[in-house]
Design a protein around this motif. Structure first.
Motif, PDB file in Angstrom:
ATOM      1  N   PHE A 119      -4.080   2.960   7.986  1.00  0.00           N
ATOM      2  CA  PHE A 119      -2.663   2.668   7.523  1.00  0.00           C
ATOM      3  C   PHE A 119      -2.535   1.445   6.557  1.00  0.00           C
ATOM      4  CE2 PHE A 119      -2.023   5.397  11.177  1.00  0.00           C
ATOM      5  CZ  PHE A 119      -1.793   6.544  10.591  1.00  0.00           C
ATOM      6  N   TYR A 120      -3.715   1.294   5.660  1.00  0.00           N
ATOM      7  CA  TYR A 120      -3.565   0.018   4.834  1.00  0.00           C
ATOM      8  C   TYR A 120      -3.688   0.656   3.413  1.00  0.00           C
ATOM      9  CZ  TYR A 120      -4.088  -3.593   8.233  1.00  0.00           C
ATOM     10  OH  TYR A 120      -3.815  -4.344   9.273  1.00  0.00           O
ATOM     11  N   LYS A 121      -2.667   0.076   2.462  1.00  0.00           N
ATOM     12  CA  LYS A 121      -2.712   0.486   1.171  1.00  0.00           C
ATOM     13  C   LYS A 121      -3.513  -0.552   0.194  1.00  0.00           C
ATOM     14  CE  LYS A 121       1.167  -0.354  -0.553  1.00  0.00           C
ATOM     15  NZ  LYS A 121       2.519  -0.331  -1.212  1.00  0.00           N
ATOM     16  N   PRO A 122      -4.558   0.166  -0.392  1.00  0.00           N
ATOM     17  CA  PRO A 122      -5.255  -1.001  -1.374  1.00  0.00           C
ATOM     18  C   PRO A 122      -4.157  -1.443  -2.261  1.00  0.00           C
ATOM     19  CG  PRO A 122      -5.927   1.494  -1.275  1.00  0.00           C
ATOM     20  CD  PRO A 122      -4.965   1.553  -0.750  1.00  0.00           C
ATOM     21  N   THR A 123      -4.440  -2.723  -2.569  1.00  0.00           N
ATOM     22  CA  THR A 123      -3.746  -3.590  -3.413  1.00  0.00           C
ATOM     23  C   THR A 123      -4.452  -4.133  -4.664  1.00  0.00           C
ATOM     24  OG1 THR A 123      -3.826  -5.569  -2.062  1.00  0.00           O
ATOM     25  CG2 THR A 123      -1.795  -4.173  -2.061  1.00  0.00           C
ATOM     26  N   THR A 125      -8.694  -3.814  -6.374  1.00  0.00           N
ATOM     27  CA  THR A 125     -10.031  -3.222  -6.243  1.00  0.00           C
ATOM     28  C   THR A 125     -10.960  -3.814  -7.165  1.00  0.00           C
ATOM     29  OG1 THR A 125      -9.652  -1.527  -7.961  1.00  0.00           O
ATOM     30  CG2 THR A 125      -9.131  -0.802  -5.397  1.00  0.00           C
ATOM     31  N   LYS A 126     -12.197  -3.771  -6.947  1.00  0.00           N
ATOM     32  CA  LYS A 126     -13.402  -4.467  -7.729  1.00  0.00           C
ATOM     33  C   LYS A 126     -14.344  -3.446  -8.046  1.00  0.00           C
ATOM     34  CE  LYS A 126     -16.397  -8.192  -7.585  1.00  0.00           C
ATOM     35  NZ  LYS A 126     -16.983  -9.311  -6.907  1.00  0.00           N
ATOM     36  N   VAL A 136     -10.812  -4.548  -2.350  1.00  0.00           N
ATOM     37  CA  VAL A 136     -10.920  -6.064  -1.793  1.00  0.00           C
ATOM     38  C   VAL A 136      -9.741  -6.509  -1.163  1.00  0.00           C
ATOM     39  CG1 VAL A 136     -12.900  -6.422  -3.428  1.00  0.00           C
ATOM     40  CG2 VAL A 136     -10.810  -6.694  -4.192  1.00  0.00           C
ATOM     41  N   GLU A 137      -8.621  -5.938  -1.649  1.00  0.00           N
ATOM     42  CA  GLU A 137      -7.343  -6.436  -0.753  1.00  0.00           C
ATOM     43  C   GLU A 137      -6.642  -5.357  -0.553  1.00  0.00           C
ATOM     44  OE1 GLU A 137      -5.079  -9.459  -2.946  1.00  0.00           O
ATOM     45  OE2 GLU A 137      -6.934 -10.581  -3.368  1.00  0.00           O
TER      46      GLU A 137
END
Length: 160
Positions: A119-123, A125-126, A136-137
């Motif tokens: 339940f984390y949304k990527p904000t 990427t790399k 990455v965040e």
């Protein structure tokens, strides 16, 4: 590094205390009977305080914070914000420890386990050569609203 922390309700006044959990053995009746007394140790400046806690209320810190930055513990009741591509949805579930990780069980007839880390949304990427896009965040898509001992009515059949 993972932070190992616990919470429990004090036996004497019902307040929540946070810190390190241990069980102290006390000698009762001249060393014949031993009993386990769970305690939470809290640090105050250069010294520690110890509190007797109700062992049924002891919960582990998940190592994760909700969308407001609040620490999440086992047996917290959380609101999970889901978007399945068609419409947004919200689930209210209890954090449990299962299959070696913290998560929730959701479903009407069959409770399926979902790890809390899902339940984390990527904000951000790399791109990594030979790997591809790597997150990455990310930000949490859940919010701690209470726990099972202070608000047991939220866990009654049909309310979760």
């Amino acid at each position: 590094m993972r932070e190992y922390k616990f919470r429990g309700k004090r036996i004497d006044n019902g307040e929540w205390v946070y810190g390190y959990y241990f069980i102290e053995e006390r000698d009762i009746e001249d060393g014949i009977i031993w009993r386990d007394i769970p305690k939470i140790q809290q640090r105050y400046g250069d010294h520690f305080q110890y509190f007797d806690v109700d062992s049924d209320t002891v919960s582990r810190y998940t190592g994760l914070r909700d969308k407001n930055g609040k620490e999440s513990y086992e047996h917290d009741i959380i609101k999970v914000y889901i978007h399945n591509g068609f419409y947004p949805d919200e689930w209210i579930e209890e954090i449990v420890f299962e299959k070696g990780q913290f998560g929730i069980q959701h479903g009407d007839l069959y409770k399926e386990f979902y790890p809390l880390s899902a339940f984390y949304k990527p904000t951000k990427t790399k791109y990594v050569p030979n790997v591809g896009e790597v997150v990455v965040e990310s930000e949490p898509m859940f919010e701690v609203i209470c726990n099972r001992w202070d608000n047991p009515e939220l866990l009654k059949e049909g309310s979760v």
